[in-house]
Write an enzyme that holds these catalytic residues in place. Structure first.
Site, PDB file in Angstrom:
ATOM      1  N   ASP A 377       8.412  42.445  53.835  1.00 39.99           N
ATOM      2  CA  ASP A 377       8.295  41.677  55.060  1.00 39.99           C
ATOM      3  C   ASP A 377       7.802  42.635  56.144  1.00 39.99           C
ATOM      4  O   ASP A 377       7.901  43.854  55.990  1.00 39.99           O
ATOM      5  CB  ASP A 377       9.672  41.101  55.412  1.00 39.99           C
ATOM      6  CG  ASP A 377       9.621  40.184  56.612  1.00 39.99           C
ATOM      7  OD1 ASP A 377       8.564  39.568  56.832  1.00 39.99           O
ATOM      8  OD2 ASP A 377      10.629  40.087  57.320  1.00 39.99           O
ATOM      9  N   ASP A 568      14.840  41.149  55.248  1.00 43.22           N
ATOM     10  CA  ASP A 568      16.105  41.184  55.975  1.00 43.22           C
ATOM     11  C   ASP A 568      17.229  40.488  55.217  1.00 43.22           C
ATOM     12  O   ASP A 568      18.370  40.516  55.636  1.00 43.22           O
ATOM     13  CB  ASP A 568      15.960  40.579  57.377  1.00 43.22           C
ATOM     14  CG  ASP A 568      15.520  39.112  57.342  1.00 43.22           C
ATOM     15  OD1 ASP A 568      15.572  38.499  56.258  1.00 43.22           O
ATOM     16  OD2 ASP A 568      15.127  38.587  58.385  1.00 43.22           O
ATOM     17  N   ASP A 572      14.576  35.510  54.125  1.00 44.62           N
ATOM     18  CA  ASP A 572      13.791  35.686  52.911  1.00 44.62           C
ATOM     19  C   ASP A 572      14.622  35.514  51.646  1.00 44.62           C
ATOM     20  O   ASP A 572      14.246  36.004  50.586  1.00 44.62           O
ATOM     21  CB  ASP A 572      13.148  37.084  52.913  1.00 44.62           C
ATOM     22  CG  ASP A 572      12.186  37.250  54.080  1.00 44.62           C
ATOM     23  OD1 ASP A 572      11.368  36.350  54.291  1.00 44.62           O
ATOM     24  OD2 ASP A 572      12.264  38.274  54.772  1.00 44.62           O
TER      25      ASP A 572
END
Length: 675
Positions: A377, A568, A572
């Site tokens: 990410d 995180d 996700d």
């Protein structure tokens, strides 16, 4: 040597009040595998590597029976080979029997307890049969030697296991058992479990913080190494989060408690490590199953070595072939495998913990060795997730005044970008206030400041009010706050998320390990491309909703990639569940992170991703070194023993020597440094 079973007994116990944790889908699969294995195992007295038990006394005083047996053996061997004297029968039998019992009473007792449960295929029964067999054919000194050196090997193994237990306990046993709480203006010493939310605790210089909370003092400096593996002191300001286990390096500081003792991040971490030691790697599961099949096969082969020659040799010498069968039994002991391999994985978990990385099971150490693609990410993983003003451009207005006016109107919003502008203005904002502030959804804010109409937002806001602005504003990559005052364009501020200091280094390290790097983000493609170019990422995809991220990860999996996803652990979660290994970045900041991920990086450093991969590779390399060494030596000596070349002395030295070598090799993991 003591076998480490695949019972689901944790080696570290979290606080009894710690809440039950919901496992990820991957974890449930592992637990199901372990439950199947556990159902096949007998419940006996076998010792398990358990950190709940205190480490046994390792000093020589606790082993005086064994040392006495060793002294008797040395004296008898000196008389036999140095002075050519042997005590007559039955005195020699009595003397050697005393030494045998002193050295082997524990082994004999364990063999008897297992035999009562009809468990005959284990190393204790194997050693008992081999040594009693040696006595039965008059090889007293060799029978005692086998038991003495076997027990000495067990002693050294216990020392290694106890050292591992102490090392992991010292690493994790960092929750203070007392705290100073301020009540009615008085400082009182209290058990942390009795302190309530919003109470103020006092932390002296050099003391550990007992509970999670927010700093109540203006500022303080903390050592966070026990939690994050980061040795650099961390300065906290009033209102910032302080976690249990951190050490105050500054003057006496006060912390306002924000979570109960049982709910602290540290308690959750301890619980996670507890669960990790119960989840076995596929190698451990294989070795355990292998030992259960291997031992009865060895017993059968020993019987063949003893009796099969009767049909092929003439004359048949029972004494000779029985002795060879005893040698075969001694060298076949699988202790080097069943002890050193779990010890190696515990060492890997310990090494990771010292580097601020928490594996939820030794199985994930194995998984990390297979990863060839790391998908990350952007926000919070490669960037700090904290927006800051990068540039201020004005058009006919004083720059400081433009910042003050923009901050005054943005102070009425809770959006991260608005907060970034207010933080940038700082004290310069002063008492300036905006009136009649109106939020125009998807566009920005409109308000009045000192009688002037102010617009602050994106370029669509100015278009809505037909205010002209330079066309190059629309070409800017970063987020832009465009400002108009009294229907005239005044300038803009660019806002961007800062890239983490070690992000570029992390990408370079992954490339050096031949790992493909990919970034997925919900941010606009132009911003994603800019970050990807700065960091040197292989591929980057922007404008993705959560289902878009899942689709991209699935595409890589369908192409045969072994994927670690780093994020995180909250937004996700679907992607983390889909990846072969889900890695949470900055796990101390989020309860959901600890719940979701397979691996938790306790600070925000992307460079820890490669550290996790290296630790997995180190652990696997050493584990397979032990498997190879043990199996090669055993096969060679088994062949020599069956052929009459190796005797009991050589068999026990080979067995104990290989076991000690494997254990020392496994312990080496805990001392390794990551480059």
């Amino acid at each position: 040597m003591k076998e480490i079973k695949n019972k689901q007994t944790p080696i570290v116990t979290a606080h009894p009040d710690a809440p039950a944790k919901k496992d990820s889908p991957q974890v449930n699969i592992i637990k199901d595998q372990d439950r199947e294995l556990k159902s096949d195992e007998s419940q006996d007295d076998e010792e398990v590597l358990d950190l709940n038990k205190p480490a046994e006394e390792e000093g020589w005083q606790s082993h005086w029976p064994l040392l006495t047996a060793l002294a008797i053996l040395l004296v008898m061997l000196t008389l036999e080979f140095g002075f050519k004297y042997q005590p007559p029968f039955p005195f020699n039998l009595i003397i050697f029997s005393v030494a045998f019992l002193l050295a082997g009473y524990n082994v004999l007792g364990m063999a008897w307890r297992k035999a009562k449960h009809f468990d005959f295929f284990n190393e204790f029964f194997l050693m008992s049969v081999a040594t009693l067999g040696a006595f039965s054919i008059g090889s007293y000194s060799e029978g005692v030697a086998v038991m003495v050196f076997y027990s000495i090997g067990e002693w050294f193994q216990d020392a290694a296991v106890n050292k591992a237990k102490k090392s992991i306990k010292a690493l994790l046993d960092i929750r203070p058992d007392k705290a100073t709480v301020i009540r009615d203006g008085k400082a009182l010493i209290s058990n942390p479990k009795e302190i309530k939310i919003d109470e103020i605790i006092q932390v002296k210089s050099g003391e550990k913080v007992a509970l999670d909370g927010e700093l109540y003092s203006d500022a303080a400096i903390f050592n966070t190494a026990a939690l994050t593996g980061e040795s650099k002191p961390d300065t906290k300001r009033k209102g910032e989060t302080v976690l249990a286990g951190m050490i105050n390096l500054d003057k006496v500081s006060e912390v306002q408690v924000k979570s109960l003792f049982k709910d602290s991040k540290l308690s959750k971490i301890l619980e996670m490590v507890q669960d990790a030691t119960a989840r076995k790697s596929q190698t451990q599961l294989f070795i355990s199953r292998f030992a259960k099949i291997y031992t009865p096969i060895v017993f059968a082969l020993a019987l063949l070595v003893c009796f099969a020659p009767y049909f092929f040799t003439d004359p048949y010498n029972f004494h000779q072939w029985f002795y060879r069968a005893l040698v075969f039994l001694v060298i076949s002991c699988p202790c080097a495998l069943v002890v050193s391999i779990p010890l190696g994985y515990f060492g890997g978990i310990g090494l990771a913990s010292r580097n601020g990385i928490l594996f939820k099971g030794s199985n994930f150490l194995d998984v990390m060795t297979t990863i060839n693609t790391v998908i990350m990410d952007k926000t919070g993983t490669l960037t700090k997730g904290v927006f800051n003003v990068q540039e201020v451009v004005t058009d006919g207005f004083d720059q400081k005044e433009l910042v003050r006016i923009t901050a005054a109107i943005e102070s009425n919003s809770t959006h991260p970008i608005a907060k970034a502008v207010v933080a940038y203005a700082g004290k310069a904002l002063g008492e300036l206030k905006a009136k009649d502030v109106e939020e125009i959804s998807g566009h920005g804010l409109k308000g009045t400041i000192d009688g002037k109409t102010v617009l602050a937002g994106n370029s669509k806001l100015l278009k809505k009010f037909n205010i002209a602005y330079p066309p190059e504003v629309d070409q800017l990559v970063d987020t832009v706050v465009v400002v108009a005052i009294d229907e005239k364009y005044a300038g803009y501020l660019t806002i961007a998320d800062e890239i983490k200091e070690d992000a570029k280094q992390a990408i370079e390290q992954m490339h050096s390990l031949k790992i493909q790097t990919v970034m997925l983000s919900g941010d606009k493609q132009a911003v994603v491309d800019k970050v990807a170019k700065l960091l040197g990422l292989d591929k980057a995809f922007g404008d993705l909703l959560p289902d878009g991220k899942v689709q991209k990860v699935q595409e890589y999996k369908n192409a045969g990639s072994r994927i670690a996803f780093v994020g995180d652990g909250v937004n996700d979660a679907p992607v983390v569940a889909l990846a072969d290994a889900g890695i949470a970045m900055g796990g101390l900041g989020s309860d959901a992170t600890i719940e979701t991920a397979d691996i938790v990086i306790q600070n925000d450093q992307p460079s820890k991703i490669t550290a996790a991969i290296k630790i997995g590779r180190i652990t696997k390399r050493i584990v397979w070194q032990n498997i190879t060494i043990a199996m090669v030596v055993k096969v060679i000596v088994l062949i020599l023993g069956a052929g009459g070349v190796a005797n009991l002395w050589e068999a026990v030295i080979a067995d104990v020597g290989v076991a000690l070598l494997a254990i020392l090799n496994a312990v080496r993991i805990q001392k390794m440094k990551l480059e």
